[in-house]
Design an enzyme around this catalytic site. Structure first.
Site, PDB file in Angstrom:
ATOM      1  N   HIS A   1      44.680  19.226 -21.534  1.00 27.89           N
ATOM      2  CA  HIS A   1      46.031  19.710 -21.250  1.00 27.89           C
ATOM      3  C   HIS A   1      47.075  18.657 -21.625  1.00 27.89           C
ATOM      4  O   HIS A   1      48.160  18.985 -22.093  1.00 27.89           O
ATOM      5  CB  HIS A   1      46.190  20.052 -19.763  1.00 27.89           C
ATOM      6  CG  HIS A   1      45.747  21.436 -19.403  1.00 27.89           C
ATOM      7  ND1 HIS A   1      46.275  22.563 -19.987  1.00 27.89           N
ATOM      8  CD2 HIS A   1      44.822  21.876 -18.512  1.00 27.89           C
ATOM      9  CE1 HIS A   1      45.699  23.639 -19.465  1.00 27.89           C
ATOM     10  NE2 HIS A   1      44.814  23.253 -18.576  1.00 27.89           N
TER      11      HIS A   1
ATOM     12  N   CYS B   1      41.113  28.888 -16.840  1.00 24.36           N
ATOM     13  CA  CYS B   1      42.281  28.013 -16.763  1.00 24.36           C
ATOM     14  C   CYS B   1      43.421  28.779 -16.116  1.00 24.36           C
ATOM     15  O   CYS B   1      43.678  29.922 -16.486  1.00 24.36           O
ATOM     16  CB  CYS B   1      42.668  27.565 -18.172  1.00 24.36           C
ATOM     17  SG  CYS B   1      44.122  26.507 -18.199  1.00 24.36           S
ATOM     18  N   LEU B   2      44.099  28.154 -15.174  1.00 24.61           N
ATOM     19  CA  LEU B   2      45.204  28.814 -14.484  1.00 24.61           C
ATOM     20  C   LEU B   2      46.308  29.220 -15.462  1.00 24.61           C
ATOM     21  O   LEU B   2      47.050  30.158 -15.200  1.00 24.61           O
ATOM     22  CB  LEU B   2      45.789  27.876 -13.409  1.00 24.61           C
ATOM     23  CG  LEU B   2      44.849  27.496 -12.265  1.00 24.61           C
ATOM     24  CD1 LEU B   2      45.497  26.450 -11.369  1.00 24.61           C
ATOM     25  CD2 LEU B   2      44.441  28.713 -11.449  1.00 24.61           C
TER      26      LEU B   2
ATOM     27  N   GLN C   1      51.115  22.029 -16.951  1.00 21.25           N
ATOM     28  CA  GLN C   1      50.970  23.388 -16.414  1.00 21.25           C
ATOM     29  C   GLN C   1      52.077  23.725 -15.424  1.00 21.25           C
ATOM     30  O   GLN C   1      52.263  24.899 -15.086  1.00 21.25           O
ATOM     31  CB  GLN C   1      49.609  23.552 -15.724  1.00 21.25           C
ATOM     32  CG  GLN C   1      48.436  23.442 -16.681  1.00 21.25           C
ATOM     33  CD  GLN C   1      47.120  23.638 -15.950  1.00 21.25           C
ATOM     34  OE1 GLN C   1      46.571  22.709 -15.374  1.00 21.25           O
ATOM     35  NE2 GLN C   1      46.626  24.865 -15.956  1.00 21.25           N
TER      36      GLN C   1
ATOM     37  N   GLY D   1      41.461  22.003 -10.784  1.00 15.36           N
ATOM     38  CA  GLY D   1      42.331  20.934 -11.254  1.00 15.36           C
ATOM     39  C   GLY D   1      43.643  21.521 -11.729  1.00 15.36           C
ATOM     40  O   GLY D   1      43.758  22.729 -11.932  1.00 15.36           O
TER      41      GLY D   1
ATOM     42  N   HIS E   1      38.683  18.907 -19.409  1.00 20.72           N
ATOM     43  CA  HIS E   1      39.588  20.056 -19.470  1.00 20.72           C
ATOM     44  C   HIS E   1      41.029  19.614 -19.180  1.00 20.72           C
ATOM     45  O   HIS E   1      41.965  19.973 -19.895  1.00 20.72           O
ATOM     46  CB  HIS E   1      39.119  21.110 -18.449  1.00 20.72           C
ATOM     47  CG  HIS E   1      39.980  22.335 -18.351  1.00 20.72           C
ATOM     48  ND1 HIS E   1      39.536  23.585 -18.702  1.00 20.72           N
ATOM     49  CD2 HIS E   1      41.265  22.494 -17.935  1.00 20.72           C
ATOM     50  CE1 HIS E   1      40.515  24.464 -18.512  1.00 20.72           C
ATOM     51  NE2 HIS E   1      41.577  23.819 -18.045  1.00 20.72           N
ATOM     52  N   GLU E   2      41.196  18.802 -18.132  1.00 16.35           N
ATOM     53  CA  GLU E   2      42.552  18.386 -17.752  1.00 16.35           C
ATOM     54  C   GLU E   2      43.138  17.408 -18.777  1.00 16.35           C
ATOM     55  O   GLU E   2      44.332  17.473 -19.074  1.00 16.35           O
ATOM     56  CB  GLU E   2      42.552  17.769 -16.345  1.00 16.35           C
ATOM     57  CG  GLU E   2      42.063  18.705 -15.233  1.00 16.35           C
ATOM     58  CD  GLU E   2      42.794  20.040 -15.173  1.00 16.35           C
ATOM     59  OE1 GLU E   2      43.968  20.107 -15.583  1.00 16.35           O
ATOM     60  OE2 GLU E   2      42.174  21.025 -14.727  1.00 16.35           O
TER      61      GLU E   2
HETATM   62 ZN    ZN Z   1      43.491  24.444 -17.591  1.00 14.95          ZN
END
Ligand code: ZN
Length: 157
Positions: A125, A79-80, A39, A34, A121-122
């Site tokens: 963010h 996480c990216l 991000q 995702g 998770h998203e």
């Molecule tokens: Zn993340």
């Protein structure tokens, strides 16, 4: 940006659609499950998720977790935006989410296990919350040096 509460998207226009499409590309390039707008430097309430054999790639605009259910399950997340860190995070096993899609149509999905985790998770963010905020104290100690370096590089950037 990653620490801010993102803003609602008032109008789903061509710009929003183009950003959503680009985010899908970036997610696939990074091999992520995702990707949320903060991000990629946009304080918008939008994220995308990668499909699998059962479901397509999806775009969630102004998403809202309307229900979190089931037992708390511990599972490793990465996480990216926090490269190199994998931590066990406890989250409810099931979730219901409502959002608007790229064509401004509302939809509601219920998911268990991995999709429920990815949505949570998203959505984190979009509220400026990262996995490092949810990690257990023991992980925080193990990753102390790495977290310091991340904070230092974030301050520089
Ligand atoms: Zn993340």
């Amino acid at each position: 940006m990653l620490r801010q509460r993102a803003q609602r998207i008032e109008t789903i226009d061509g710009i929003v659609q183009a950003v959503a499409d680009r985010m899908l590309e970036l997610m696939h390039q990074a091999d992520g499950a995702g990707l949320a707008a903060p991000q990629v430097g946009l304080s918008w309430r939008m994220f995308v998720t990668r499909g699998d054999e059962n479901q397509p790639d999806r775009i969630f605009i102004n998403p809202r977790l309307t229900a979190l259910q089931g037992e708390l399950v511990l599972r490793e997340e990465g996480c990216l935006s926090v490269p190199g860190i994998q931590v066990d995070i406890r989250r409810p096993a099931s979730a219901t989410i409502s959002a608007r899609d790229r064509d401004d149509q509302s939809f509601i999905l219920h998911g268990d296990d991995l999709p429920a985790r990815i949505w949570q998770h998203e959505c984190d963010h979009l509220d400026g919350v990262l996995i490092i905020d949810r990690m257990a104290p023991i992980d925080r100690i193990a990753y102390r040096k790495m977290l310091k370096e991340l904070e230092a590089s974030a301050a520089e950037g």
